[in-house]
Write a protein that holds these residues in place. Structure first.
Motif, mmCIF file in Angstrom:
data_model
loop_
_atom_site.group_PDB
_atom_site.id
_atom_site.type_symbol
_atom_site.label_atom_id
_atom_site.label_comp_id
_atom_site.label_asym_id
_atom_site.label_seq_id
_atom_site.Cartn_x
_atom_site.Cartn_y
_atom_site.Cartn_z
ATOM 1 N N ILE A 28 0.823 -1.217 0.000
ATOM 2 C CA ILE A 28 0.000 0.000 0.000
ATOM 3 C C ILE A 28 0.857 1.267 0.000
ATOM 4 O O ILE A 28 0.469 2.278 -0.572
ATOM 5 C CB ILE A 28 -1.011 -0.012 1.178
ATOM 6 N N ALA A 29 2.038 1.201 0.592
ATOM 7 C CA ALA A 29 2.904 2.379 0.658
ATOM 8 C C ALA A 29 3.600 2.674 -0.669
ATOM 9 O O ALA A 29 4.001 3.809 -0.923
ATOM 10 C CB ALA A 29 3.950 2.209 1.762
ATOM 11 N N THR A 30 3.743 1.664 -1.529
ATOM 12 C CA THR A 30 4.504 1.858 -2.771
ATOM 13 C C THR A 30 3.673 1.624 -4.029
ATOM 14 O O THR A 30 4.174 1.826 -5.134
ATOM 15 C CB THR A 30 5.709 0.898 -2.802
ATOM 16 N N THR A 31 2.435 1.236 -3.862
ATOM 17 C CA THR A 31 1.624 0.852 -5.017
ATOM 18 C C THR A 31 1.475 1.980 -6.047
ATOM 19 O O THR A 31 1.477 1.728 -7.249
ATOM 20 C CB THR A 31 0.249 0.317 -4.581
ATOM 21 N N GLU A 32 1.367 3.213 -5.601
ATOM 22 C CA GLU A 32 1.203 4.307 -6.568
ATOM 23 C C GLU A 32 2.479 4.528 -7.374
ATOM 24 O O GLU A 32 2.420 4.840 -8.560
ATOM 25 C CB GLU A 32 0.764 5.601 -5.879
ATOM 26 N N PHE A 33 3.635 4.336 -6.754
ATOM 27 C CA PHE A 33 4.894 4.448 -7.497
ATOM 28 C C PHE A 33 4.980 3.359 -8.565
ATOM 29 O O PHE A 33 5.399 3.615 -9.701
ATOM 30 C CB PHE A 33 6.098 4.347 -6.548
ATOM 31 N N ALA A 34 4.581 2.141 -8.193
ATOM 32 C CA ALA A 34 4.575 1.038 -9.157
ATOM 33 C C ALA A 34 3.599 1.337 -10.289
ATOM 34 O O ALA A 34 3.923 1.156 -11.469
ATOM 35 C CB ALA A 34 4.202 -0.273 -8.463
ATOM 36 N N ALA A 35 2.417 1.821 -9.942
ATOM 37 C CA ALA A 35 1.406 2.133 -10.952
ATOM 38 C C ALA A 35 1.902 3.197 -11.928
ATOM 39 O O ALA A 35 1.698 3.071 -13.144
ATOM 40 C CB ALA A 35 0.117 2.592 -10.276
ATOM 41 N N GLU A 36 2.545 4.223 -11.418
ATOM 42 C CA GLU A 36 3.056 5.291 -12.286
ATOM 43 C C GLU A 36 4.080 4.757 -13.276
ATOM 44 O O GLU A 36 4.041 5.097 -14.464
ATOM 45 C CB GLU A 36 3.672 6.413 -11.444
ATOM 46 N N ALA A 37 5.004 3.923 -12.800
ATOM 47 C CA ALA A 37 6.027 3.362 -13.687
ATOM 48 C C ALA A 37 5.402 2.475 -14.752
ATOM 49 O O ALA A 37 5.777 2.541 -15.934
ATOM 50 C CB ALA A 37 7.041 2.573 -12.866
ATOM 51 N N ILE A 38 4.449 1.666 -14.350
ATOM 52 C CA ILE A 38 3.804 0.751 -15.289
ATOM 53 C C ILE A 38 2.966 1.520 -16.304
ATOM 54 O O ILE A 38 3.044 1.270 -17.511
ATOM 55 C CB ILE A 38 2.964 -0.287 -14.521
ATOM 56 N N ARG A 39 2.164 2.471 -15.845
ATOM 57 C CA ARG A 39 1.326 3.264 -16.763
ATOM 58 C C ARG A 39 2.169 4.017 -17.791
ATOM 59 O O ARG A 39 1.789 4.128 -18.949
ATOM 60 C CB ARG A 39 0.482 4.267 -15.981
ATOM 61 N N GLU A 69 -4.268 -3.993 -13.305
ATOM 62 C CA GLU A 69 -4.444 -2.743 -14.040
ATOM 63 C C GLU A 69 -3.549 -2.715 -15.278
ATOM 64 O O GLU A 69 -3.970 -2.274 -16.352
ATOM 65 C CB GLU A 69 -4.128 -1.537 -13.152
ATOM 66 N N ALA A 70 -2.321 -3.192 -15.135
ATOM 67 C CA ALA A 70 -1.395 -3.233 -16.268
ATOM 68 C C ALA A 70 -1.957 -4.094 -17.388
ATOM 69 O O ALA A 70 -1.919 -3.718 -18.566
ATOM 70 C CB ALA A 70 -0.038 -3.770 -15.818
ATOM 71 N N ARG A 71 -2.491 -5.268 -17.033
ATOM 72 C CA ARG A 71 -3.067 -6.172 -18.035
ATOM 73 C C ARG A 71 -4.236 -5.508 -18.747
ATOM 74 O O ARG A 71 -4.355 -5.574 -19.973
ATOM 75 C CB ARG A 71 -3.497 -7.477 -17.369
ATOM 76 N N GLN A 72 -5.103 -4.852 -17.999
ATOM 77 C CA GLN A 72 -6.265 -4.190 -18.594
ATOM 78 C C GLN A 72 -5.841 -3.038 -19.500
ATOM 79 O O GLN A 72 -6.352 -2.895 -20.616
ATOM 80 C CB GLN A 72 -7.208 -3.688 -17.501
ATOM 81 N N LEU A 73 -4.911 -2.236 -19.039
ATOM 82 C CA LEU A 73 -4.445 -1.086 -19.819
ATOM 83 C C LEU A 73 -3.762 -1.544 -21.102
ATOM 84 O O LEU A 73 -4.000 -0.983 -22.174
ATOM 85 C CB LEU A 73 -3.493 -0.241 -18.967
ATOM 86 N N ALA A 74 -2.936 -2.566 -21.000
ATOM 87 C CA ALA A 74 -2.260 -3.096 -22.183
ATOM 88 C C ALA A 74 -3.287 -3.615 -23.192
ATOM 89 O O ALA A 74 -3.160 -3.368 -24.399
ATOM 90 C CB ALA A 74 -1.288 -4.208 -21.785
ATOM 91 N N GLY A 75 -4.299 -4.303 -22.708
ATOM 92 C CA GLY A 75 -5.351 -4.807 -23.594
ATOM 93 C C GLY A 75 -6.092 -3.683 -24.301
ATOM 94 O O GLY A 75 -6.351 -3.759 -25.507
ATOM 95 N N GLN A 76 -6.405 -2.629 -23.577
ATOM 96 C CA GLN A 76 -7.107 -1.486 -24.160
ATOM 97 C C GLN A 76 -6.275 -0.792 -25.227
ATOM 98 O O GLN A 76 -6.802 -0.260 -26.194
ATOM 99 C CB GLN A 76 -7.467 -0.470 -23.077
ATOM 100 N N ARG A 77 -4.957 -0.803 -25.043
ATOM 101 C CA ARG A 77 -4.062 -0.082 -25.950
ATOM 102 C C ARG A 77 -3.409 -0.977 -26.996
ATOM 103 O O ARG A 77 -2.557 -0.528 -27.749
ATOM 104 C CB ARG A 77 -3.000 0.659 -25.140
ATOM 105 N N GLY A 78 -3.769 -2.257 -27.016
ATOM 106 C CA GLY A 78 -3.208 -3.174 -27.998
ATOM 107 C C GLY A 78 -1.719 -3.437 -27.806
ATOM 108 O O GLY A 78 -0.998 -3.665 -28.776
ATOM 109 N N ILE A 79 -1.277 -3.422 -26.574
ATOM 110 C CA ILE A 79 0.135 -3.640 -26.257
ATOM 111 C C ILE A 79 0.282 -5.021 -25.638
ATOM 112 O O ILE A 79 -0.464 -5.397 -24.738
ATOM 113 C CB ILE A 79 0.651 -2.535 -25.307
ATOM 114 N N ASP A 80 1.245 -5.780 -26.123
ATOM 115 C CA ASP A 80 1.542 -7.107 -25.601
ATOM 116 C C ASP A 80 2.200 -6.951 -24.237
ATOM 117 O O ASP A 80 3.137 -6.166 -24.081
ATOM 118 C CB ASP A 80 2.477 -7.815 -26.586
ATOM 119 N N LEU A 81 1.720 -7.692 -23.238
ATOM 120 C CA LEU A 81 2.231 -7.592 -21.880
ATOM 121 C C LEU A 81 2.577 -8.979 -21.356
ATOM 122 O O LEU A 81 1.836 -9.937 -21.594
ATOM 123 C CB LEU A 81 1.181 -6.961 -20.954
ATOM 124 N N ALA A 82 3.690 -9.081 -20.652
ATOM 125 C CA ALA A 82 4.060 -10.339 -20.002
ATOM 126 C C ALA A 82 4.809 -10.034 -18.711
ATOM 127 O O ALA A 82 5.411 -8.974 -18.564
ATOM 128 C CB ALA A 82 4.942 -11.185 -20.928
#
Length: 119
Positions: A28-39, A69-82
């Motif tokens: 919970i303390a670092t999740t937003e930093f991870a989200a920003e990097a991934i987005r 969230e990364a999986r959903q965002l990648a799917g919406q944008r047509g980006i392959d994610l692994a």
């Protein structure tokens, strides 16, 4: 005061191929930093994004939320994610929740690139 360690480094391996290397604790303390990097990585002109979790030492439900969230965002944008380098701290919560089958998972970045012909 509780301190958690976390790091995120994004590297472009080839045109449109990025790896986001996460390290430390994703909670919970670092999740937003991870989200920003991934987005930031899952955006055009990227066509493939690998999330390297080999150096993650703890992954809470908030960290799983980042991956979903990364999986959903990648799917919406047509980006392959692994996901790559999935060790026990990430594998265990993915397995318990059943989310592991929702992701393509490779042992390493090199394996992901070779299997997909992106090397």
């Amino acid at each position: 005061m509780i301190r958690t360690t976390f790091g995120a480094v994004t590297e472009e391996l080839a045109a449109g191929v990025l790896v986001v290397r996460l390290s430390g604790e994703i909670d919970i303390a670092t999740t937003e930093f991870a989200a920003e990097a991934i987005r930031a990585a899952i955006a055009p002109p990227a066509r493939k994004v690998l999330i390297d979790v080999s150096a993650v030492t703890f992954c809470s439900s908030a960290g799983l939320g980042n991956l979903v969230e990364a999986r959903q965002l990648a799917g919406q944008r047509g980006i392959d994610l692994a996901l790559v380098g999935v060790g026990r701290p990430v594998d265990r919560p993915l397995t318990i929740t059943g989310l592991g089958r929702e992701f393509r998972i490779f042992a390493s970045v090199d394996d992901a690139l070779q299997q997909d012909g992106s090397a």
